[in-house]
Write a protein that holds these residues in place. Structure first.
Motif, PDB file in Angstrom:
ATOM      1  N   TYR A 146       1.246  19.785  -5.858  1.00 10.45           N
ATOM      2  CA  TYR A 146       1.211  21.041  -5.106  1.00 10.45           C
ATOM      3  C   TYR A 146       2.437  21.284  -4.234  1.00 10.45           C
ATOM      4  CZ  TYR A 146      -1.495  17.753  -2.116  1.00 10.45           C
ATOM      5  OH  TYR A 146      -1.958  16.665  -1.414  1.00 10.45           O
ATOM      6  N   ARG A 205      -2.009   0.338   4.997  1.00  9.43           N
ATOM      7  CA  ARG A 205      -0.639  -0.184   4.823  1.00  9.43           C
ATOM      8  C   ARG A 205       0.095  -0.266   6.153  1.00  9.43           C
ATOM      9  NH1 ARG A 205       1.523   2.841  -0.622  1.00  9.43           N
ATOM     10  NH2 ARG A 205      -0.199   2.116  -1.921  1.00  9.43           N
ATOM     11  N   LEU A 261       1.527  14.789  -6.317  1.00 13.95           N
ATOM     12  CA  LEU A 261       0.231  15.488  -6.280  1.00 13.95           C
ATOM     13  C   LEU A 261       0.252  16.941  -6.767  1.00 13.95           C
ATOM     14  CD1 LEU A 261      -1.055  13.938  -2.955  1.00 13.95           C
ATOM     15  CD2 LEU A 261      -2.139  13.633  -5.155  1.00 13.95           C
ATOM     16  N   CYS A 278       3.895   6.726   4.166  1.00 13.16           N
ATOM     17  CA  CYS A 278       3.593   8.126   4.446  1.00 13.16           C
ATOM     18  C   CYS A 278       4.248   9.020   3.406  1.00 13.16           C
ATOM     19  CB  CYS A 278       4.137   8.473   5.833  1.00 13.16           C
ATOM     20  SG  CYS A 278       4.068  10.226   6.228  1.00 13.16           S
ATOM     21  N   THR A 321      -5.960  16.709   1.690  1.00 17.82           N
ATOM     22  CA  THR A 321      -5.319  18.028   1.788  1.00 17.82           C
ATOM     23  C   THR A 321      -6.185  19.128   1.153  1.00 17.82           C
ATOM     24  OG1 THR A 321      -3.193  16.960   1.768  1.00 17.82           O
ATOM     25  CG2 THR A 321      -3.187  19.308   1.326  1.00 17.82           C
ATOM     26  N   ARG A 379      -2.801  -1.740  -2.101  1.00 14.22           N
ATOM     27  CA  ARG A 379      -3.314  -0.675  -2.973  1.00 14.22           C
ATOM     28  C   ARG A 379      -4.800  -0.962  -3.210  1.00 14.22           C
ATOM     29  NH1 ARG A 379      -1.389   3.022  -6.692  1.00 14.22           N
ATOM     30  NH2 ARG A 379       0.742   2.492  -6.126  1.00 14.22           N
ATOM     31  N   TYR A 380      -5.632  -0.055  -2.767  1.00 15.62           N
ATOM     32  CA  TYR A 380      -7.068  -0.293  -2.821  1.00 15.62           C
ATOM     33  C   TYR A 380      -7.761   0.878  -3.503  1.00 15.62           C
ATOM     34  CZ  TYR A 380      -5.295  -3.171   0.943  1.00 15.62           C
ATOM     35  OH  TYR A 380      -4.540  -4.041   1.672  1.00 15.62           O
ATOM     36  N   TYR A 420      -6.636  14.582  10.691  1.00 13.47           N
ATOM     37  CA  TYR A 420      -7.855  13.945  10.183  1.00 13.47           C
ATOM     38  C   TYR A 420      -7.645  12.459   9.967  1.00 13.47           C
ATOM     39  CZ  TYR A 420      -4.973  14.962   6.082  1.00 13.47           C
ATOM     40  OH  TYR A 420      -3.906  15.070   5.218  1.00 13.47           O
ATOM     41  N   PHE A 464      -9.471   3.349   0.566  1.00 13.08           N
ATOM     42  CA  PHE A 464      -8.464   3.143   1.609  1.00 13.08           C
ATOM     43  C   PHE A 464      -8.581   4.295   2.601  1.00 13.08           C
ATOM     44  CE2 PHE A 464      -5.451   6.449   0.287  1.00 13.08           C
ATOM     45  CZ  PHE A 464      -5.883   6.695  -1.005  1.00 13.08           C
ATOM     46  N   GLY A 507       2.240  19.385   5.384  1.00 14.96           N
ATOM     47  CA  GLY A 507       1.436  18.311   5.978  1.00 14.96           C
ATOM     48  C   GLY A 507       1.895  16.967   5.463  1.00 14.96           C
ATOM     49  N   ALA A 530       0.285  12.594   4.910  1.00 14.48           N
ATOM     50  CA  ALA A 530      -0.762  11.596   5.154  1.00 14.48           C
ATOM     51  C   ALA A 530      -0.118  10.227   5.222  1.00 14.48           C
ATOM     52  CB  ALA A 530      -1.822  11.642   4.065  1.00 14.48           C
ATOM     53  N   ILE A 531      -0.655   9.439   6.152  1.00 18.55           N
ATOM     54  CA  ILE A 531      -0.181   8.069   6.361  1.00 18.55           C
ATOM     55  C   ILE A 531      -1.250   7.117   5.837  1.00 18.55           C
ATOM     56  CG2 ILE A 531       0.266   6.329   8.152  1.00 18.55           C
ATOM     57  CD1 ILE A 531       1.489   8.576   9.848  1.00 18.55           C
ATOM     58  N   ARG A 552      -9.519   6.116  -4.880  1.00 10.73           N
ATOM     59  CA  ARG A 552      -8.724   6.354  -6.099  1.00 10.73           C
ATOM     60  C   ARG A 552      -8.973   5.199  -7.059  1.00 10.73           C
ATOM     61  NH1 ARG A 552      -2.852   8.616  -3.767  1.00 10.73           N
ATOM     62  NH2 ARG A 552      -3.802  10.077  -2.300  1.00 10.73           N
ATOM     63  N   ASP A 560      -7.394   3.249  -8.690  1.00 11.86           N
ATOM     64  CA  ASP A 560      -6.092   2.598  -8.843  1.00 11.86           C
ATOM     65  C   ASP A 560      -6.289   1.169  -9.300  1.00 11.86           C
ATOM     66  OD1 ASP A 560      -3.938   4.247  -8.246  1.00 11.86           O
ATOM     67  OD2 ASP A 560      -4.250   4.104  -6.077  1.00 11.86           O
TER      68      ASP A 560
HETATM   69  P1  HAM Z   1      -0.097  10.372  -0.995  1.00 11.40           P
HETATM   70  O1  HAM Z   1       1.350  10.023  -1.008  1.00 11.40           O
HETATM   71  O2  HAM Z   1      -0.832  10.369  -2.290  1.00 11.40           O
HETATM   72  O3  HAM Z   1      -0.190  11.801  -0.295  1.00 11.40           O
HETATM   73  O4  HAM Z   1      -0.858   9.400   0.001  1.00 11.40           O
HETATM   74  C1  HAM Z   1      -0.389   9.212   1.324  1.00 11.40           C
HETATM   75  C2  HAM Z   1      -0.357   7.739   1.656  1.00 11.40           C
HETATM   76  O5  HAM Z   1      -1.637   7.141   1.403  1.00 11.40           O
HETATM   77  C3  HAM Z   1       0.597   6.911   0.798  1.00 11.40           C
HETATM   78  O6  HAM Z   1       1.915   7.021   1.258  1.00 11.40           O
HETATM   79  C4  HAM Z   1       0.025   5.510   0.974  1.00 11.40           C
HETATM   80  O7  HAM Z   1       0.494   4.932   2.182  1.00 11.40           O
HETATM   81  C5  HAM Z   1      -1.451   5.768   1.098  1.00 11.40           C
HETATM   82  N1  HAM Z   1      -2.140   5.439  -0.184  1.00 11.40           N
HETATM   83  C6  HAM Z   1      -2.185   6.164  -1.305  1.00 11.40           C
HETATM   84  N2  HAM Z   1      -2.906   5.540  -2.260  1.00 11.40           N
HETATM   85  C7  HAM Z   1      -3.327   4.376  -1.721  1.00 11.40           C
HETATM   86  C8  HAM Z   1      -4.111   3.270  -2.189  1.00 11.40           C
HETATM   87  N3  HAM Z   1      -4.643   3.240  -3.398  1.00 11.40           N
HETATM   88  N4  HAM Z   1      -4.331   2.222  -1.349  1.00 11.40           N
HETATM   89  C9  HAM Z   1      -3.816   2.228  -0.087  1.00 11.40           C
HETATM   90  N5  HAM Z   1      -3.083   3.248   0.408  1.00 11.40           N
HETATM   91  C10 HAM Z   1      -2.824   4.292  -0.393  1.00 11.40           C
HETATM   92  C11 HAM Z   1      -1.358  12.487  -0.091  1.00 11.40           C
HETATM   93  O8  HAM Z   1      -2.453  12.002  -0.217  1.00 11.40           O
HETATM   94  C12 HAM Z   1      -1.162  13.912   0.382  1.00 11.40           C
HETATM   95  N6  HAM Z   1      -2.494  14.525   0.566  1.00 11.40           N
HETATM   96  C13 HAM Z   1      -0.346  13.957   1.661  1.00 11.40           C
HETATM   97  C14 HAM Z   1      -0.192  15.344   2.185  1.00 11.40           C
HETATM   98  C15 HAM Z   1      -0.849  15.899   3.209  1.00 11.40           C
HETATM   99  N7  HAM Z   1       0.617  16.264   1.700  1.00 11.40           N
HETATM  100  C16 HAM Z   1       0.469  17.373   2.378  1.00 11.40           C
HETATM  101  N8  HAM Z   1      -0.436  17.183   3.287  1.00 11.40           N
END
Ligand code: HAM
Length: 424
Positions: free
Chosen positions: A272, A319, A270, A292, A79, A115-116, A101, A119, A312, A314-315, A107, A109
């Motif tokens: 914001y 997963r 996050l 998501c 984002t 959880r990777y 995108y 990813f 917005g 992200a998926i 991360r 993590d």
């Molecule tokens: P987020 O919830 O941090 O949101 O990440 C979106 C998705 O990324 C999570 O629901 C999960 O499925 C996947 N994800 C996050 N961390 C990991 C990980 N370590 N390993 C595998 N999958 C993971 C965002 O990133 C925001 N930018 C979403 C957004 C877009 N909001 C507004 N616009």
């Protein structure tokens, strides 16, 4: 022996086959909603991610200083990079801007299943409209990207962080003056995000919050309908926010999203988000079930542009694949249109020529590169899931023909090579 770094993975050709099928299907849905694809760099200036989230985010980032002394970070999400791109190049474009995108994110993590440390996310940003229909369409897109790829059991939950913050603020207002200053709203939201409700309750009581206020707060979190949510707000401005929330929910059935849960416990981590927020889970995944996350946010101004309605989601791509596999989804296996078997090396020139002709017509074609003859060649063709095998022997070359074998029925015909395409 060297292995992959912790939290990263190799993908075999079988896995890449599934990933590509999934990615193509997901992209189709974004395109169907009028979104256009963009790409941003894998690393960015560290500041892009610390600006909104503060220095503490560095713990979760892969950061480094390059040879020119610049502080950089591998992107933890897309984002902020998309908003940077918008501010740099896209502010003049007609609104709303619909950008999607696909990219790898990093991360720091603690790795486990789902959880990777590296990813992939597929996601989008909608810039320039926060009408209820815009937000409803965004949520419907997230839902349909996941349901269209064949996931059967997904749960969509929709919350509102502004309403949630107002309720946390009411808790703060109920405290004695000396406790108010140290009351940390962001900490409460973080605990809610982690679903650590016991800790939230403990924190409220530690601060001396009256019992009826705590009870009221938790019954707000338990709201199951938007009417129940509305019952907690009475002021004009607050009611407008509730109405907006209700309008968004109201449009969803028109967009073929029928199963929706009202969930006021969504805080999103996050930093914001400012309005409606939503998450989609795949219960089959257990602990790491969130596929998501997204919502309305403010970031453009913070990053130097003119603030504009932004939302917005992200998926998590990896997963989503895990969820499909857990639901025993059947992926179309990789296949080959034709496997060509020259019976001896003398038939190699016509075999190679045919191979090239078919490839020019965009058929997937392989040719026996091990000179193994008909029996073993056919076995190999089978293992590659070939639809047809073409056998070229001395007799065939003399007659200017080939033998075409249907690999599933075993039926064979001898035809001229120009007829192959028609026959197939
Ligand atoms: P987020 O919830 O941090 O949101 O990440 C979106 C998705 O990324 C999570 O629901 C999960 O499925 C996947 N994800 C996050 N961390 C990991 C990980 N370590 N390993 C595998 N999958 C993971 C965002 O990133 C925001 N930018 C979403 C957004 C877009 N909001 C507004 N616009």
């Amino acid at each position: 022996m060297l292995t992959t770094p912790r939290g990263t993975r190799d993908f075999t050709s079988e896995e890449m086959h599934k990933r590509n099928l999934l990615l193509d299907a997901m992209k189709q849905t974004f395109l169907a909603y009028g979104y256009a694809e963009i790409q941003t760099p894998t690393f960015e200036h560290l500041e892009l991610f610390t600006k909104k989230s503060g220095a503490s985010i560095v713990e979760e980032l892969y950061t480094f200083t390059d040879k020119g002394g610049r502080d950089l970070a591998l992107r933890p999400e897309l984002t902020a990079p998309v908003i940077r791109l918008y501010n740099e190049q896209l502010q003049v474009q007609p609104k709303p801007l619909k950008l999607f995108y696909f990219g790898n994110c990093f991360r720091y993590d603690r790795p486990q299943k789902g959880r990777y440390r590296e990813f992939w996310q597929i996601g989008c940003e909608l810039l320039g409209s926060d009408s209820p229909e815009a937000i409803a369409e965004l949520i419907a897109l997230a839902f349909h990207v996941l349901s269209d790829v064949g996931l059967k059991d997904i749960v969509l939950r929709i919350g509102q962080v502004k309403l949630l913050s107002i309720q946390v603020q009411l808790v703060k207002d109920s405290l004695k003056e000396e406790e108010k200053d140290s009351f940390d709203i962001a900490l409460v939201l973080r605990l809610i995000d982690k679903e650590d409700f016991e800790e939230v309750e403990k924190y409220f009581y530690d601060k001396g919050c009256p019992e009826h206020v705590v009870t009221r707060f938790f019954s707000f979190l338990e709201c199951k309908t938007s009417d129940a949510v509305a019952g907690f707000f009475h002021e004009g401005q607050q009611l407008t926010i509730v109405k907006q929330y209700q309008k968004v929910l109201g449009f969803l059935p028109d967009l073929k999203v029928d199963a929706v849960e009202v969930d006021m416990r969504i805080a999103r981590g996050l930093d914001y988000y400012t309005g409606i927020v939503f998450e989609i889970d795949a219960p089959v995944l257990g602990a790491e079930k969130q596929l998501c996350g997204g919502g309305q946010y403010e970031l453009i101004g913070q990053l130097g542009g003119n603030e504009l309605a932004s939302s917005g989601f992200a998926i998590g791509f990896d997963r989503t694949l895990l969820a499909l596999e857990s639901e025993q989804f059947k992926f179309t296996p990789p296949r080959l249109d034709v496997f060509i078997i020259p019976v001896t090396k003398d038939q190699l020139p016509p075999a190679l020529r045919l191979c090239q002709e078919l490839r020019n017509q965009k058929k997937s074609v392989d040719i026996d590169l091990l000179r193994r003859g008909i029996g073993k060649g056919l076995k190999y063709a089978n293992s590659k899931n070939a639809t047809f095998a073409v056998i070229i022997g001395e007799k065939e070359v003399e007659q200017n023909k080939v033998t075409l074998r249907n690999m599933s029925s075993g039926e064979q015909v001898t035809i001229s090579s120009s007829e192959i395409i028609n026959y197939m």
